[in-house]
Design an enzyme around this catalytic site. Sequence first.
Site, PDB file in Angstrom:
ATOM      1  N   GLY A 156       0.857  -1.187   0.000  1.00 49.81           N
ATOM      2  CA  GLY A 156       0.000   0.000   0.000  1.00 49.81           C
ATOM      3  C   GLY A 156       0.887   1.228   0.000  1.00 49.81           C
ATOM      4  O   GLY A 156       2.014   1.200  -0.493  1.00 49.81           O
ATOM      5  N   ARG A 157       0.366   2.313   0.627  1.00 47.15           N
ATOM      6  CA  ARG A 157       1.143   3.565   0.605  1.00 47.15           C
ATOM      7  C   ARG A 157       2.465   3.421   1.348  1.00 47.15           C
ATOM      8  O   ARG A 157       3.521   3.807   0.860  1.00 47.15           O
ATOM      9  CB  ARG A 157       0.311   4.706   1.206  1.00 47.15           C
ATOM     10  CG  ARG A 157      -0.737   5.210   0.224  1.00 47.15           C
ATOM     11  CD  ARG A 157      -1.626   6.246   0.835  1.00 47.15           C
ATOM     12  NE  ARG A 157      -2.511   5.625   1.834  1.00 47.15           N
ATOM     13  CZ  ARG A 157      -3.715   6.059   2.148  1.00 47.15           C
ATOM     14  NH1 ARG A 157      -4.186   7.144   1.566  1.00 47.15           N
ATOM     15  NH2 ARG A 157      -4.453   5.467   3.045  1.00 47.15           N
ATOM     16  N   ILE A 158       2.405   2.843   2.561  1.00 49.35           N
ATOM     17  CA  ILE A 158       3.649   2.720   3.343  1.00 49.35           C
ATOM     18  C   ILE A 158       4.555   1.646   2.734  1.00 49.35           C
ATOM     19  O   ILE A 158       5.754   1.865   2.552  1.00 49.35           O
ATOM     20  CB  ILE A 158       3.332   2.408   4.824  1.00 49.35           C
ATOM     21  CG1 ILE A 158       2.581   3.593   5.450  1.00 49.35           C
ATOM     22  CG2 ILE A 158       4.615   2.110   5.606  1.00 49.35           C
ATOM     23  CD1 ILE A 158       2.058   3.359   6.857  1.00 49.35           C
ATOM     24  N   SER A 179      -3.925  -7.983  -5.744  1.00 45.60           N
ATOM     25  CA  SER A 179      -3.659  -8.422  -7.121  1.00 45.60           C
ATOM     26  C   SER A 179      -2.386  -7.718  -7.585  1.00 45.60           C
ATOM     27  O   SER A 179      -1.993  -6.697  -7.010  1.00 45.60           O
ATOM     28  CB  SER A 179      -4.842  -8.069  -8.030  1.00 45.60           C
ATOM     29  OG  SER A 179      -5.115  -6.703  -7.934  1.00 45.60           O
ATOM     30  N   ALA A 237       3.545  -2.460  11.542  1.00 44.69           N
ATOM     31  CA  ALA A 237       2.130  -2.334  11.159  1.00 44.69           C
ATOM     32  C   ALA A 237       1.250  -2.367  12.418  1.00 44.69           C
ATOM     33  O   ALA A 237       1.017  -1.326  13.048  1.00 44.69           O
ATOM     34  CB  ALA A 237       1.769  -3.443  10.187  1.00 44.69           C
ATOM     35  N   ARG A 238       0.769  -3.539  12.770  1.00 46.82           N
ATOM     36  CA  ARG A 238       0.017  -3.708  14.006  1.00 46.82           C
ATOM     37  C   ARG A 238       0.496  -4.997  14.671  1.00 46.82           C
ATOM     38  O   ARG A 238       0.712  -6.007  14.000  1.00 46.82           O
ATOM     39  CB  ARG A 238      -1.492  -3.794  13.726  1.00 46.82           C
ATOM     40  CG  ARG A 238      -2.159  -2.439  13.499  1.00 46.82           C
ATOM     41  CD  ARG A 238      -2.200  -1.605  14.773  1.00 46.82           C
ATOM     42  NE  ARG A 238      -2.869  -0.328  14.610  1.00 46.82           N
ATOM     43  CZ  ARG A 238      -2.254   0.829  14.304  1.00 46.82           C
ATOM     44  NH1 ARG A 238      -0.954   0.845  14.101  1.00 46.82           N
ATOM     45  NH2 ARG A 238      -2.944   1.951  14.198  1.00 46.82           N
ATOM     46  N   GLU A 267      -0.249  -4.804  23.380  1.00 46.70           N
ATOM     47  CA  GLU A 267       0.393  -3.571  23.885  1.00 46.70           C
ATOM     48  C   GLU A 267      -0.320  -3.040  25.117  1.00 46.70           C
ATOM     49  O   GLU A 267      -1.552  -3.108  25.170  1.00 46.70           O
ATOM     50  CB  GLU A 267       0.367  -2.506  22.789  1.00 46.70           C
ATOM     51  CG  GLU A 267       1.307  -2.863  21.648  1.00 46.70           C
ATOM     52  CD  GLU A 267       1.348  -1.800  20.554  1.00 46.70           C
ATOM     53  OE1 GLU A 267       1.008  -0.636  20.812  1.00 46.70           O
ATOM     54  OE2 GLU A 267       1.731  -2.164  19.446  1.00 46.70           O
ATOM     55  N   HIS A 285       6.181   1.536  19.662  1.00 45.71           N
ATOM     56  CA  HIS A 285       5.158   2.057  18.739  1.00 45.71           C
ATOM     57  C   HIS A 285       5.434   3.532  18.385  1.00 45.71           C
ATOM     58  O   HIS A 285       4.598   4.397  18.632  1.00 45.71           O
ATOM     59  CB  HIS A 285       3.748   1.893  19.345  1.00 45.71           C
ATOM     60  CG  HIS A 285       2.673   1.838  18.293  1.00 45.71           C
ATOM     61  ND1 HIS A 285       1.502   1.146  18.443  1.00 45.71           N
ATOM     62  CD2 HIS A 285       2.581   2.413  17.064  1.00 45.71           C
ATOM     63  CE1 HIS A 285       0.736   1.282  17.377  1.00 45.71           C
ATOM     64  NE2 HIS A 285       1.374   2.057  16.513  1.00 45.71           N
ATOM     65  N   ILE A 286       6.634   3.761  17.855  1.00 43.18           N
ATOM     66  CA  ILE A 286       7.036   5.142  17.535  1.00 43.18           C
ATOM     67  C   ILE A 286       7.304   5.354  16.045  1.00 43.18           C
ATOM     68  O   ILE A 286       7.910   6.343  15.659  1.00 43.18           O
ATOM     69  CB  ILE A 286       8.299   5.573  18.325  1.00 43.18           C
ATOM     70  CG1 ILE A 286       9.458   4.574  18.090  1.00 43.18           C
ATOM     71  CG2 ILE A 286       8.003   5.738  19.810  1.00 43.18           C
ATOM     72  CD1 ILE A 286      10.819   5.097  18.539  1.00 43.18           C
TER      73      ILE A 286
HETATM   74  C1  DGY Z   1      -1.014   4.883  13.102  1.00 42.51           C
HETATM   75  O1  DGY Z   1      -1.195   6.057  12.739  1.00 42.51           O
HETATM   76  O2  DGY Z   1      -1.841   4.016  12.889  1.00 42.51           O
HETATM   77  C2  DGY Z   1       0.254   4.567  13.817  1.00 42.51           C
HETATM   78  O3  DGY Z   1       0.291   3.270  14.269  1.00 42.51           O
HETATM   79  C3  DGY Z   1       0.501   5.532  14.954  1.00 42.51           C
HETATM   80  O4  DGY Z   1       0.611   6.786  14.476  1.00 42.51           O
END
Ligand code: DGY
Length: 328
Positions: A156-158, A179, A237-238, A267, A285-286
């Site tokens: 995706g974007r990131i 896809s 990500a998560r 977390e 988570h920074i």
């Molecule tokens: C987000 O934006 O989802 C990041 O995990 C925290 O900024």
Amino acid sequence: MKIFVTRKIPGDHLEKLKKEGFEVAISEFNRVITTEGLLEGIKGVDAILSLLTDKIDGDVMDAAGPQLKLISNYAVGFDNIDIEAATKRGIIVCNTPSDEVNEAVAEHTWALILALARRIVEADEATRRGAYRGWEPDIFLGTNLIGKTLGVVGLGRIGSMVARRAQGYKMNVLYTKNSPDPDAERELGVKFASLDELLANSDFVSLHVPLTAETRHMMDKDTFAKMKKGSYLINTARGQVVDERALVDALASAQIAGAALDVFDNEPNISPEIIADQKVITTPHIASATREARDKMGEQAVAAIIDTLKGVKPQNIVDEKVWDIRRK
Ligand code: DGY
């Protein structure tokens, strides 16, 4: 119009809400708000400015009252909010995606890849401890990146920004997406792969998928077993995309050589085995914690509130279809 902000955010964007004449209450504690505090604060408000640490489900929305029109989430991810419950009630949910945040997360991902490859954290710790006895031929041997394969799970974007930076290190890049993306392949020189192919062939696997029912514990016992022996996992990500127990086992059995984690399964709790393992780099988570990114997040979260409460369609509505059935 009343707004509740669940925790003070950096910058002065909240001032704009007051200038618009809205009644703004900000949680007085500089910590994650308690459920009681949240339920008390949101009573009778028109909009909530929430953080990713606030769990907002249908019951919480109902506790706010029928006048609640918007939840403006100060984050790109919105897995803390029950989007379906919000849409059902005609409540708009907005998030804060921007180039500033995406670049910050991509840069942090690369900081972690480099730190893993060159064992920066271990080496720093040993040097500070006084263990440096002069140059030695075999201390802290790492790995070159050139010619290695980076697997981007979720282009995706990131993920695209992470992949773009791999060109500078002359790495091969495999990616997964719903896809194949011929434009991205042309522009970034990346190659589409199934998750299994990507895991089997990547030296570094970087996760960039949102947390959904499908991606929860996507990295589990089975998928770790499919990773190339001696490879590395990076997660910005998560946390819940990775089954932390399975990760601990994959590290213990040397199936993977190391991991760099900015997010965790539960977390802020982290498995003691992860904390104790020198092969793992942890950050709290920074990934989006740059001044530029946080400023943009504040700007967008506040703009969504001003627009919505003035009857203007805000940007970054998570579930667009809610606009036509929104509460007025
Ligand atoms: C987000 O934006 O989802 C990041 O995990 C925290 O900024």
